[in-house]
Design an enzyme around this catalytic site. Sequence first.
Site, PDB file in Angstrom:
ATOM      1  CD  GLU A 138      -0.199  -1.851  -0.076  1.00 52.90           C
ATOM      2  OE1 GLU A 138      -0.299  -0.630   0.080  1.00 52.90           O
ATOM      3  OE2 GLU A 138       0.878  -2.417  -0.365  1.00 52.90           O
ATOM      4  CE1 TYR A 150       2.786  -9.487   7.286  1.00 48.40           C
ATOM      5  CE2 TYR A 150       0.762  -9.646   6.026  1.00 48.40           C
ATOM      6  CZ  TYR A 150       2.131  -9.714   6.091  1.00 48.40           C
ATOM      7  OH  TYR A 150       2.859 -10.014   4.968  1.00 48.40           O
TER       8      TYR A 150
END
Length: 193
Positions: A138, A150
Amino acid sequence: MSAVLSSPREARLEPITLERVPAVCAIERSAFTHPWTPANFTDSLAAGYHCQCLVAPPPESDPAEAPRGARALWHRVVAREPGETLIGYFVAMKGVDEVHLLNITVAPAFQGQGWAPLMLEALAGWSRGQNAQWLWLEVRASNLRALAVYERNGFRRVGMRKGYYPAQGSAREDAVVMSLRLHESTSAWGGLK
């Protein structure tokens, strides 16, 4: 000042130990408005989570020899243990066929130099060795820099957790849930395959 905060040319992953927790927490506090506490790290160690830090030999220039302002900046943003410089760290929890990345942080002085993708690749390799099929995380919806890192390294947005993170005052911030399918991913570091 550039000699003091220059990027290390070599680094290695080593386990986070109880002795390293204060240095890890110093970076955590410098990087986040809502940092993990020492107890979060010691609990992760006690639980047997995969806790690694990226360390480099000390810089060629001693911060004590730097101009006064540079010396203060060094001590604010870089944690130093005797004989090493702590660049960053990560904490991950293994599940049945997945690994959940709980925390990954690069010291502010070393951000933007490729250390986060390097740690992500090391984590993906370890995760495959644990027979994990997925890597989950998360990230704050407002953390556009981390989201970009990411995504460049193969993670995909798969959902949102409303009000997941604490924010200013009593407010809460949403988390973007991301996953990486370990056997299909690619990255700028030669592929997370």
